[in-house]
Structure formats: C-alpha cells, structure tokens
Design an enzyme around this catalytic site. Sequence first.
Site, PDB file in Angstrom:
ATOM      1  N   SER A 111      46.451 -67.035 -34.768  1.00  0.00           N
ATOM      2  CA  SER A 111      46.082 -66.934 -33.357  1.00  0.00           C
ATOM      3  C   SER A 111      46.871 -65.914 -32.547  1.00  0.00           C
ATOM      4  O   SER A 111      46.399 -65.489 -31.490  1.00  0.00           O
ATOM      5  CB  SER A 111      46.254 -68.309 -32.688  1.00  0.00           C
ATOM      6  N   ALA A 112      48.087 -65.536 -32.968  1.00  0.00           N
ATOM      7  CA  ALA A 112      48.898 -64.639 -32.134  1.00  0.00           C
ATOM      8  C   ALA A 112      48.195 -63.287 -31.993  1.00  0.00           C
ATOM      9  O   ALA A 112      47.541 -62.826 -32.943  1.00  0.00           O
ATOM     10  CB  ALA A 112      50.273 -64.466 -32.761  1.00  0.00           C
ATOM     11  N   PRO A 113      48.282 -62.668 -30.798  1.00  0.00           N
ATOM     12  CA  PRO A 113      49.057 -63.024 -29.602  1.00  0.00           C
ATOM     13  C   PRO A 113      48.322 -63.912 -28.601  1.00  0.00           C
ATOM     14  O   PRO A 113      48.797 -64.092 -27.493  1.00  0.00           O
ATOM     15  CB  PRO A 113      49.347 -61.659 -28.977  1.00  0.00           C
ATOM     16  N   LYS A 136      42.123 -64.483 -28.673  1.00  0.00           N
ATOM     17  CA  LYS A 136      40.993 -65.306 -29.112  1.00  0.00           C
ATOM     18  C   LYS A 136      41.216 -66.778 -28.758  1.00  0.00           C
ATOM     19  O   LYS A 136      40.274 -67.496 -28.404  1.00  0.00           O
ATOM     20  CB  LYS A 136      40.794 -65.153 -30.619  1.00  0.00           C
ATOM     21  N   CYS A 184      39.805 -57.046 -39.099  1.00  0.00           N
ATOM     22  CA  CYS A 184      39.748 -55.742 -38.432  1.00  0.00           C
ATOM     23  C   CYS A 184      39.819 -54.637 -39.478  1.00  0.00           C
ATOM     24  O   CYS A 184      40.508 -53.636 -39.308  1.00  0.00           O
ATOM     25  CB  CYS A 184      40.880 -55.604 -37.420  1.00  0.00           C
TER      26      CYS A 184
END
Length: 646
Positions: A385-387, A390, A509
């Site tokens: 989840s970082a940063p 989302k 990505c």
Amino acid sequence: MGRRAKNKQGAPEPLQIVPADFTVKKRKATDQKDARPQKKLKDAGKAKPSKTAKPAKKETKPVLTSGGSDDEDAWENVQDEADDLLDDEFEGLDDDEPLRGPVQEFDWSDAEDDEIPIPKTKKSKQLEKPTKIVPTGSDDSSVEEDSDEDDEITAANMEARSRALDAQALLDAAADAEELQGIAAEEEDDADEYAMDEDDEEAADEDRFHLPTLEERAAEKSQGGPDVHIIQRRLRECARILNKFTKRAEPGRSRSEYTDQMISDICSYYGYNEFLAEKLFQLFPVDEAVEFFESNEVPRPVTIRTNTLRTRRRDLAQALVNRGVNLEPIGKWTNVGLQVFESSVPIGATPEYLAGHYMLQAASSFLPVIALSPEPNERVLDMASAPGGKTTHIAALLQNTGVVFANDANKARTKSLTANIHRLGCKNVVVCSYDGREFPRVMGGFDRVLLDAPCSGTGVISKDPSVKANKSDRDFSLLSHLQKQLILCAIDSVSPESKTGGYLVYSTCSVTVDENEAVVDYALRKRPNVKLVSTGLEFGREGFNSYRGKTFHPSLKLTRRFYPHVHNMDGFYVAKFKVERRTKQAPEEDISADGMVVVVEEGEEDAKKLTFEADEDKPYLEEAKRRQMKAKGLRVGPRSKPAPAA
C-alpha cells in the site's frame, strides 16, 4: 494665333452694333436656362431633351455669304456668342446635385414618341425554390411517400412503417460501408503508388542508406561512437526498411542484422543496456517501439486526485485556480482526477494540500482502484500500500465505512503511509507491516484484495531513468517468482462466500510479459476456482494471448495494458479475478468427540496440493544465478540438473 485668342486678348470693347436676332436668341436661351431645372428629372434617371431648345439652336446658325471682312467679323462674333450661350446653359451644374445612375446618351431626334429604354431586372434564381436538390432514383415514389407521411400513424400501419424505416436504414448502412471500403481501397492504392515512387527516388539517390557491417560498427565504437545525427538517421532508415523488408532491404542482408543495428542504436541514443532494450523492443512493432522509447524521455503530466472525504472536485478546482493554478479534468473515465498544466505556487505545499483536499498521484494509479470498485461496509486488503495513494482512494470510495487493511512489507515506508492517511482524514484504515506471502495465515476472508505487486518499473522509466541500465535477466526472474507467490496468497485471502465481493485486482507498473500475462496465466493454472472478468475500464489495450511462442489462457484478452506513447500515462497492467466457491465435497463424514458432524470439503485437500511450489521455479533461478556469475567472471560449478528449456 487663333481668331478667338486674338479677340480675347485685352478687355473687349462693348458691342455697338449687335444684330437683333442675336439679342432675341440670347434672351430665349436665358429663358431656357431658367426653365430647364423644372424639366430635368434626375431622380427618375430619364433625361429627355426639350423641344423648345432645339429650334433655338437651329436659329443660332448664321447665314454665311461669300467673302468680305464684315462677314469674317460677323462669324467670329457668332462663335463668341455661341460659347457664351453654352457657358450660360451649363452654368448651374456646379450647384446641382451630383449625377446619379448610369451615364445616358441624349437622343436629339424630333420624334415625339421616342422613349428611353428602361433596363429590365432579372429575377434571382435563389428566390425560386428548386423542386429537387439532388435527383435520386426515388423521385417517382416521392409523391407516395409524401402522402404516407401526411397520413396519421395508426396501429394498422405502424408495423409497416417500422419495417420500411428499418429496411431503408439497412440500405443506407450498406451503401455507407461500401463507400468507405472504396475510399480505403483508393487510399491503399495511392499509398502503394507513392511508396513505389518513393522507393524509386531513393534507389536513384546517390546517398542511399548503407547498413554498417560488423567491422564498421567495431570501428565506430573504437572512435567513440557515431554522431547523434547519424544514429537518428539510421533509426529512421532501419524502421522504414523493416516495415517492408522484402522491397527495401539491401541484397544479401538479413532481417536480424537490421534489428541488431536498431537495438544497438537505441542503446547508444537512449542509454539502455542491451538486454532491456531488446526485451522492450520485442513488445511492439518497429515504428511503435521507437515511439515507446521516445515517450520515456518525456515526463508524464502532473495529476492530482480529489479527496472526496474533504471536498468536491469543482470546489477544489476553483480554489486552486484562484491561487494561480492552470488545470482541467483528466478525462471522462475518472470523476476525481485533475491535470495540472502550470502553477505559480508549489502544488505540493498549498493550504488545500496540507488540509488533505487532494493527493499528488499519477493517473495510472487510479486504474487499479477503479477496477477494484469497492462498495461500502466491505473488508478490503491492500497488500502493498505505501505511500498510500491507492489506500486512501479505496477509503474514499468506501466513504469511511468498512475496514481497509493497508499492508507494506517495508516498515520504513509505513511512516509516509500513516502520514497520508491522517492528512486525508481516512478513519477506517488499519496499517500493518507483514510479508504479503504470510497473509493467508495472518488474516483472510476479505471481500476484495488489491495487489499492486513489486515490479521492475519498466512503465515508469520517465520517473526513474536508472531502470534503463540496472535491470538484468536475473532481476526479472526474481521478480516474476515473487509475483507468482504473492498472487496465489492474494487469491487465498479472498472470501469466495462474500455477498458483494470476492474479487482480486492484480496490477504492476511494468509492461513486460514476464511480470504480467505470465503471472496471471500461472495463477489461472494453479487456482482452478478463479476466472478473469472485465476490469470495467473503457480504454486500454487487450492483454497478450500469445507472445513469442508462448500461449496463454484465452481469457487474458480481458486484461488491460496502458502505454505512455498511447495513453499519455505511465505504463501499467491491470487484471481482475473473480474468486468462486469450490462446489465439490468429500463423501466421508467425521464425527467429533462431542457428537457434531464435521464435513471435510474436498477443496481443502486440493488447496494443499495447489499451494505454491518453489521447486518448480528453482531450476530457472539457479540458471539465472549461473549466468549472473559468468557475467561477473566468477567460476561456476557443474549443474546439479540439466538446464531447463527456455
């Protein structure tokens, strides 16, 4: 000297002997001058000569007799008097209005019935409405159609009218399609003719492109490399030749030679290592590959995401415009994104940013959350989840209901994650730091899971140019191995019994097939209770069903790829799974000590068999390690097992 000039020199003496007829005629001319303005019709534009003036002119003609000085003097006097009469007649024209209308010639005839012809004006054809603009074959039936249109629509003729309209629409569509095909065929013919002419001109050109040989390329490297302009021309010429290799290639040169030269020039011009340049070059057609490499040199647009927990996009846009920010909505596919063109203030330090009204976030990062589409009161897991872009987007879509578990394996990165969660006002988020591969044992039963897996970053080269040179074959092998482990653990963390969810979104990505389609196909093979569903994204290219001899599951066309040179956003890949419940059950029943019947499902045994098998990828990892050691010049021991087939 003329006679008139001689008489007019000096002051003229008064006339002592003036003939009576001249005096009368002059008086009559004066009367005519006084009466003429009344007879002149300037407004009507019809100038008709006066009858009374004509005899006066005729009477002014003297009777000439033969010779004598007296006769000559009399003739001179007559001429002077005639000039005076003309001057008196046209004396008032200077004070009159300017002449209007066309210049007309006076008719001095004596006929009383002569009239000046009046020009006839033609009627404009535009005033007459044409009956038919374009004559068609349906002219004969036009009267019938008009009569039908005038009739009232009733239940009896409604069906017939509908059928007639449908038939006409089909005919029109067929005619349009045929016309488009004809236009396309003509364009192709023109393009072929132009290409042939271009090839002929290039063949006749003395400065024709020559593909360097291996010796010439080695000589170029020894001299420090070719000039930038030479590399640009070679890239352009190689792309042109590879598009039509059979027609444009040099005799005796193979396609692989042009491809190798193009990859070598890409490495020199853009700064990639040879392995990554070849890997990315093979993903696209030749022309598109050059566009992809070129787009990685241009930064992506600055985008922000509106935090709907704090404000609305309209209010945020107005507030930022008042601060000197030039922005507009990203597109119709998102209702929270804004694209920033220029700003007179730092976009990451405005009062609105500090108050949590928006988040600086790439447009491609919106896509996984839009595909996940969480609903209020659900339990959602974000495995990496970082940063927090989302995670906070999910919390906003949940409207601060339910629970969002924000996990990240790197404990240092959870600090920025926590800070963003507090700044944006997300109250339903739980931050944790576990290895994603441990999550089925730590916690499970989630309605939806988002896995934005760690990847090579080949889609965000414009942000991190170091990817061009520091990625090798071993990196892709290790990352692919990790992604396969994570996606199986994410599938196991989803609850098939969820009434509203049961979905998993996998995203990276990266644009390489090893990290995208290969991982998704592996998950479909290892977990038969999952299937791919539509992502809900209206744009993006379909995923590969086959790539360089590898065939994937047909449903991979439901996944979506995004490229920087096509969609003007970071390269991204999105796939959405639906986790279904296993229907098979074991026939045997066990009775516990307290008398309760325990039903053992067959799916539990299958789950043990379908766990991640590290031994399957072990030969590939060992082989990648051996190649890495050889590249460093280290001594490599003998293989314990034969090398796996590539």
